[in-house]
Enzyme design. Structure first.
Site: not given
Ligand code: NAD
Length: 487
Positions: A51, A147, A177, A181, A215, A234, A239, A334
């Site tokens: 975005r 996820k 993920h 591993k 964790e 979660d 996992h 956790k």
């Molecule tokens: P985040 O909130 O940091 O990032 C979200 C991203 O989505 C941003 O780049 C934002 O610009 C984009 N976005 C949001 N709304 C949008 C829209 N309407 N149009 C286009 N882009 C849009 O989230 P994150 O932590 O990077 O997580 C992303 C996904 O991965 C989630 O489903 C989360 O559950 C999953 N996930 C994250 C992690 C982690 O370690 N962060 C681990 C496992 C899974």
């Protein structure tokens, strides 16, 4: 031993959510490491799509910073060359902004297309629909989804149905993920590549199996999200369940994606319901004296009456010929004493000991460690060296990969980078199929509904501990002990 890098075909990878936490911490640094390893072909391109309004130069700057912060030691000097492969589109998954620009970027490219949905699941349907509307996805395109994949069976089915409207199952890569591993794959190599283990891998020789994912971190800034989820949704549903499947499944006829996933599915479907007294839920307390830095779970999520678990331990049974009567103890939490993920197979005692009581009794234990220090150790019993009669002692046969394979060993490859390369190769073995995810929820849902109906309140546990004392009791009353949680 130097690991071989097998180049993949040229690809275009579009990361929706390319400015997010996951992209910055895992996906982009992982791609850079694959580039440094020589695995990224000439012509490969990575397009961030999110975005935030910025241009390609701004995105490259952001990615360079992310790589400096999260890239680890395995880097190379060609950061600029990697950055040249990056492009960026400001896009709205729910609106029209940015789609025509993405379309022009992807037009007339004749190479593998991967769309990584690194955004919340509420956007999966919008993205899938727009990719089709704009003609961006062909029959060979792939999508990667993160996820959480649903929060119960109903929502997972709805999500699967939405994706299935636009993509075939062979195009959908549901990422977990843990499956990327090195040790997890080695578990399959050890089980099915050696004659030694498989004959013993059953109720006759295995006393029990433990899976621990501990964790040290708390919920951090994810409190609001986590409180709607909890450790069962979660961690266990995905996992720990995946690890359980790989440990318990029958040997597949071939090492191909559907043969492996068919066997995993049979394990999930053979899981018995979990009895209420075989389940302990917990919530961590604040760190005494450091309450503001390390608050209690309830403070961290901002709900003094929260009943969501930050810890869970349970005893599961698999109703099939191989495992009937063999307990599988699972726990995850956790703010525990150490960060450690380990699967332990505890074998039974020898049927009869020829040694005297003071020689001691020992059991073979196979420990499969996912983090830290990935590796597999088999505890064998030998005579304690030296004079003084026959005393027995356990020694580890250590297959720690960092040592066995040297510094260039494949163990250095992060799960995300391995899995992304698998997507590009079109190999779904390490990704969850729709029916697997649904079967896992079908097992999880009644457990959650059960504790909700009982108005179960999680037991408090000290930060830096191994969880509530009741979790220790869960094994002690069976005459067993959890493995030590050590870093
Ligand atoms: P985040 O909130 O940091 O990032 C979200 C991203 O989505 C941003 O780049 C934002 O610009 C984009 N976005 C949001 N709304 C949008 C829209 N309407 N149009 C286009 N882009 C849009 O989230 P994150 O932590 O990077 O997580 C992303 C996904 O991965 C989630 O489903 C989360 O559950 C999953 N996930 C994250 C992690 C982690 O370690 N962060 C681990 C496992 C899974």
């Amino acid at each position: 031993m130097v690991s071989r890098v097998i180049p993949v075909d040229p690809f275009d990878l579009v990361i929706f959510g390319g400015t997010g936490d996951l992209a910055r911490r895992k996906i982009l640094p992982g791609l850079y490491r694959r580039f440094c390893a020589g695995q990224m072909p000439e012509g490969a391109r990575v397009v961030g799509a999110a975005r935030t309004e910025m241009d390609a130069a701004g995105y490259r700057e952001m990615v360079a910073e992310a790589i400096r912060e999260f890239g680890g030691d395995e880097t190379c000097d060609d950061l600029e060359e990697f950055l040249e492969k990056l492009d960026y589109v400001a896009i709205d998954a729910r609106g029209e902004a940015g789609w025509s620009e993405l379309h022009s970027l992807m037009a007339s490219r004749d190479q593998i297309e991967v769309y990584y949905f690194s955004v919340g699941p509420s956007l999966f349907g919008d993205l899938a629909e727009r990719l089709q509307q704009w003609g961006l996805a062909g029959p060979d395109s792939r999508i990667v989804v993160e996820k959480p994949f649903g929060r119960d069976l109903e929502s997972a089915q709805a999500l699967n149905a939405t994706l299935a409207r636009y993509f075939d199952e062979q195009q959908i890569y549901r990422i977990d993920h843990y499956l990327g591993k090195e040790t997890v794959q080695n578990l399959m190599a050890v089980r099915f590549g050696n004659v030694l283990f498989e004959p013993l891998w059953n109720r006759q020789y295995v006393d029990h199996i433990q899976i621990t994912v501990a964790e040290t971190v708390g919920v951090g800034g994810r409190g609001e999200y986590y409180d709607k989820s909890g450790a069962m949704r979660d961690m266990v549903q995905n996992h720990l369940m995946q690890l359980l499947c790989l440990i318990a499944m029958e040997p597949p006829a071939r090492f191909d994606p559907d043969a492996v996933r068919d066997e995993k599915l049979k394990v999930i479907r053979a899981l018995d319901p979990v009895l209420p007294h075989h389940l302990i839920r917990g919530q961590y307390l604040a760190e005494p004296g450091q309450e503001s830095r390390y608050p209690s779970y309830r403070e961290a999520v901002g709900d003094p009456r929260s009943r969501t678990e930050s810890f869970i331990a349970l005893k599961a049974h698999i109703s099939n010929w191989r495992w009937h009567g063999t307990p599988f103890y699972l726990r995850t939490g956790k703010r525990m004493i150490a960060r450690s993920s380990e699967i332990t197979v505890v074998f039974k005692d020898t049927p009869h000991s020829i040694f005297t009581e003071d020689a001691g009794r020992h059991r073979n234990v196979l420990s499969i460690r996912l983090q830290p220090n990935e590796g597999i150790t088999l505890g064998v019993t030998i005579k304690e060296p030296g004079p003084g009669g026959m005393r027995l002692v356990d020694v580890p046969l250590d297959m720690t990969f960092a040592e066995a394979l040297g510094p260039e060993g494949g163990a250095q490859v992060d799960a995300y980078e391995r899995l992304i390369m698998d997507v590009i190769r079109g190999n779904q073995t390490l990704f969850m199929r729709d029916d697997e995810v649904e079967a896992a929820w079908a097992w999880t849902d009644p457990i959650i509904q059960g504790w909700e109906a009982r108005h179960d309140v999680p037991k408090p546990y000290d930060s830096g501990s191994t969880g509530p004392t009741d979790a220790l009791e869960l094994m002690r009353r069976d005459g067993r002990e959890w493995r030590k949680v050590s870093p």
